[in-house]
Design an enzyme around this catalytic site. Sequence first.
Site, PDB file in Angstrom:
ATOM      1  N   HIS A 180       0.860  -1.175   0.000  1.00 50.20           N
ATOM      2  CA  HIS A 180       0.000   0.000   0.000  1.00 50.20           C
ATOM      3  C   HIS A 180       0.900   1.229   0.000  1.00 50.20           C
ATOM      4  O   HIS A 180       2.029   1.188   0.503  1.00 50.20           O
ATOM      5  CB  HIS A 180      -0.856   0.078   1.264  1.00 50.20           C
ATOM      6  CG  HIS A 180      -1.756  -1.079   1.516  1.00 50.20           C
ATOM      7  ND1 HIS A 180      -1.321  -2.245   2.115  1.00 50.20           N
ATOM      8  CD2 HIS A 180      -3.089  -1.237   1.295  1.00 50.20           C
ATOM      9  CE1 HIS A 180      -2.338  -3.075   2.240  1.00 50.20           C
ATOM     10  NE2 HIS A 180      -3.431  -2.491   1.752  1.00 50.20           N
TER      11      HIS A 180
ATOM     12  N   ASP B  49       2.269   2.036   3.360  1.00 49.11           N
ATOM     13  CA  ASP B  49       3.254   1.091   3.911  1.00 49.11           C
ATOM     14  C   ASP B  49       4.672   1.583   3.664  1.00 49.11           C
ATOM     15  O   ASP B  49       5.536   1.473   4.533  1.00 49.11           O
ATOM     16  CB  ASP B  49       3.145  -0.289   3.244  1.00 49.11           C
ATOM     17  CG  ASP B  49       1.795  -0.915   3.385  1.00 49.11           C
ATOM     18  OD1 ASP B  49       1.127  -0.661   4.394  1.00 49.11           O
ATOM     19  OD2 ASP B  49       1.402  -1.666   2.475  1.00 49.11           O
TER      20      ASP B  49
ATOM     21  N   GLU C 189     -10.586  -7.269  -4.109  1.00 45.85           N
ATOM     22  CA  GLU C 189     -10.335  -8.293  -3.091  1.00 45.85           C
ATOM     23  C   GLU C 189     -11.557  -8.463  -2.193  1.00 45.85           C
ATOM     24  O   GLU C 189     -11.874  -7.580  -1.397  1.00 45.85           O
ATOM     25  CB  GLU C 189      -9.118  -7.911  -2.240  1.00 45.85           C
ATOM     26  CG  GLU C 189      -8.771  -8.952  -1.202  1.00 45.85           C
ATOM     27  CD  GLU C 189      -7.449  -8.671  -0.514  1.00 45.85           C
ATOM     28  OE1 GLU C 189      -7.311  -9.019   0.671  1.00 45.85           O
ATOM     29  OE2 GLU C 189      -6.548  -8.091  -1.156  1.00 45.85           O
TER      30      GLU C 189
ATOM     31  N   GLU D 167      -8.582 -14.107  -1.002  1.00 48.80           N
ATOM     32  CA  GLU D 167      -7.796 -14.443   0.195  1.00 48.80           C
ATOM     33  C   GLU D 167      -8.465 -15.569   0.975  1.00 48.80           C
ATOM     34  O   GLU D 167      -9.685 -15.569   1.183  1.00 48.80           O
ATOM     35  CB  GLU D 167      -7.659 -13.216   1.092  1.00 48.80           C
ATOM     36  CG  GLU D 167      -6.910 -13.513   2.379  1.00 48.80           C
ATOM     37  CD  GLU D 167      -6.718 -12.296   3.248  1.00 48.80           C
ATOM     38  OE1 GLU D 167      -6.957 -12.401   4.464  1.00 48.80           O
ATOM     39  OE2 GLU D 167      -6.315 -11.242   2.721  1.00 48.80           O
TER      40      GLU D 167
ATOM     41  N   HIS E 272     -10.353 -14.455   4.175  1.00 46.60           N
ATOM     42  CA  HIS E 272     -11.584 -13.755   3.833  1.00 46.60           C
ATOM     43  C   HIS E 272     -12.665 -14.736   3.387  1.00 46.60           C
ATOM     44  O   HIS E 272     -13.847 -14.542   3.690  1.00 46.60           O
ATOM     45  CB  HIS E 272     -11.325 -12.730   2.727  1.00 46.60           C
ATOM     46  CG  HIS E 272     -10.454 -11.597   3.150  1.00 46.60           C
ATOM     47  ND1 HIS E 272     -10.097 -10.576   2.290  1.00 46.60           N
ATOM     48  CD2 HIS E 272      -9.865 -11.307   4.338  1.00 46.60           C
ATOM     49  CE1 HIS E 272      -9.318  -9.711   2.936  1.00 46.60           C
ATOM     50  NE2 HIS E 272      -9.162 -10.141   4.167  1.00 46.60           N
TER      51      HIS E 272
ATOM     52  N   ASP F  95      -4.321 -13.904  -2.151  1.00 46.76           N
ATOM     53  CA  ASP F  95      -3.596 -13.585  -0.931  1.00 46.76           C
ATOM     54  C   ASP F  95      -3.520 -14.869  -0.119  1.00 46.76           C
ATOM     55  O   ASP F  95      -4.558 -15.403   0.303  1.00 46.76           O
ATOM     56  CB  ASP F  95      -4.293 -12.486  -0.132  1.00 46.76           C
ATOM     57  CG  ASP F  95      -3.875 -11.092  -0.572  1.00 46.76           C
ATOM     58  OD1 ASP F  95      -3.116 -10.989  -1.546  1.00 46.76           O
ATOM     59  OD2 ASP F  95      -4.320 -10.110   0.050  1.00 46.76           O
TER      60      ASP F  95
ATOM     61  N   ASP G 219      -9.940 -12.015  11.246  1.00 48.52           N
ATOM     62  CA  ASP G 219      -8.953 -12.154  10.179  1.00 48.52           C
ATOM     63  C   ASP G 219      -7.552 -12.250  10.794  1.00 48.52           C
ATOM     64  O   ASP G 219      -6.877 -11.240  10.979  1.00 48.52           O
ATOM     65  CB  ASP G 219      -9.066 -10.926   9.272  1.00 48.52           C
ATOM     66  CG  ASP G 219      -8.348 -11.097   7.955  1.00 48.52           C
ATOM     67  OD1 ASP G 219      -7.804 -12.175   7.722  1.00 48.52           O
ATOM     68  OD2 ASP G 219      -8.346 -10.138   7.168  1.00 48.52           O
TER      69      ASP G 219
ATOM     70  N   ASP H 143      -4.805 -13.774   9.608  1.00 46.88           N
ATOM     71  CA  ASP H 143      -3.701 -13.641   8.648  1.00 46.88           C
ATOM     72  C   ASP H 143      -2.489 -14.499   9.010  1.00 46.88           C
ATOM     73  O   ASP H 143      -1.356 -14.021   9.052  1.00 46.88           O
ATOM     74  CB  ASP H 143      -3.256 -12.176   8.536  1.00 46.88           C
ATOM     75  CG  ASP H 143      -4.199 -11.336   7.700  1.00 46.88           C
ATOM     76  OD1 ASP H 143      -4.909 -11.906   6.858  1.00 46.88           O
ATOM     77  OD2 ASP H 143      -4.238 -10.116   7.898  1.00 46.88           O
TER      78      ASP H 143
ATOM     79  N   ASP I  20      -0.129 -12.461   2.189  1.00 51.21           N
ATOM     80  CA  ASP I  20      -0.753 -11.492   3.088  1.00 51.21           C
ATOM     81  C   ASP I  20      -0.875 -12.166   4.458  1.00 51.21           C
ATOM     82  O   ASP I  20      -1.965 -12.522   4.907  1.00 51.21           O
ATOM     83  CB  ASP I  20      -2.119 -11.075   2.547  1.00 51.21           C
ATOM     84  CG  ASP I  20      -2.754  -9.992   3.386  1.00 51.21           C
ATOM     85  OD1 ASP I  20      -2.116  -9.515   4.343  1.00 51.21           O
ATOM     86  OD2 ASP I  20      -3.899  -9.604   3.091  1.00 51.21           O
TER      87      ASP I  20
END
Length: 436
Positions: free
Chosen positions: A100, A103, A231, A267, A270, A295, A306, A308, A338
């Site tokens: 991003h 980031d 996404e 993802e 998700h 992802d 989430d 991750d 991700d």
Amino acid sequence: MSYFPEISNIPYEGPNSRNPLAFRWYNENEMIEGKTMRDHLRFSIVYWHTMRGGGSDPFGMATAIRPWDDGSDSLDNALRRVEVAFEIFEKLGAPYYAFHDRDVAPEGKTIAESHRNLHKVTESLKAHQQKTGVKLLWGTANMFSNPRFMHGAATSCNADVFAFAASQVKTALEVTKELGGENYVFWGGREGYMTLLNTDMKREMDHLGKFLHMAVDYAKKIGFSGPFLIEPKPKEPTKHQYDSDSAACINFLRAYDLMPYFKLNIETNHATLAGHTMMHELDYAGMQGMLGSIDANTGDLLLGWDTDQFPTDFYLTAQCMLVILKWGGFTTGGVNFDAKVRRESFEPIDLFHAHIGGMDAFARGLRIAAEVRKDGVLSDFVKHRYRSWDSGIGKEIESGRATFESLDAYITGRGEASTNESGRQEMLENVFNRYL
């Protein structure tokens, strides 16, 4: 300067290796179904978790030890992170990364200052890409963290916020193109609502459609030719996300005449939050010609958010790769991690252990999926199960020649439908397990 002098480039040592800093399954140049593993998987490392994740959670402050990071939002600190990031990318042998805008570069006091910061860091990113050969899988804009986006970005009730988001995406698109990014992603972090008591849903979705058309128009203007990726995510942070799953995203894109320009970035975690499996989401996107990228992560079934986590389950990765290969594999997309190390895994070396495990899990999944496809047991079973559609009345229905009247006459003449056959789910699950 090396920030990880004790770590060499991660080698492939094969399944019998006990070296925690070596690949057991990922042999990047090994050919599978006519392509190298590297070209099949197109691994990408994310900037947000790997370089900016500190291990904080709602109950505690950051735990990660990152000697190179002074914790500031200074431009100098951002430029130092670039050096560290590319050392990680190179030593893992990852061909891609993703980020991003916020980031990689600090947000300024004005949007103009934010743009200048991003362009400055982009110079360093570009130089490191040229030096290492690592490429940008995709770029995107963070339009969910800053309080200005509390009501959304493209779906905000505040037109000024919509304009701010447009400026941010305009610059992020320019930077993505400059860095040779192969895709551009939209994740609607706050594109949704909490209650209809204060929401005009139709107006918000119309605005989102207009916003994405503006992005398409600007991409054409500057010559960005990569696909846009949406996404899907069903919740977090809003209760009702407009991009809740593959079906909802595709329906939205079709309704707003955006199908030619978009695919999906799906993802695993998700998919779980949407009440689906990753395989369902991949297959639904694939059958619509909308599977773009993934992802790669996983959630914890005992935790309802989430999380991750890095993927380590061969059963999951094999099924993912089976569907991805079914629909032709990746073109501009890839396996984008991700994923973040656990709060308790706070030392820098844990970043390597985590990515090695994830890369090996998908490499093993690719190998398994290729073997399953080669043997053809599952595909042959499915083909046999649907054989009634290959001739006779089934073929008439699929060809469009059948009508209610003709089907009524057909089944009345038979008196009853032919006998059903077992789906053999348990047998097929046992067959799949042979390959693990």
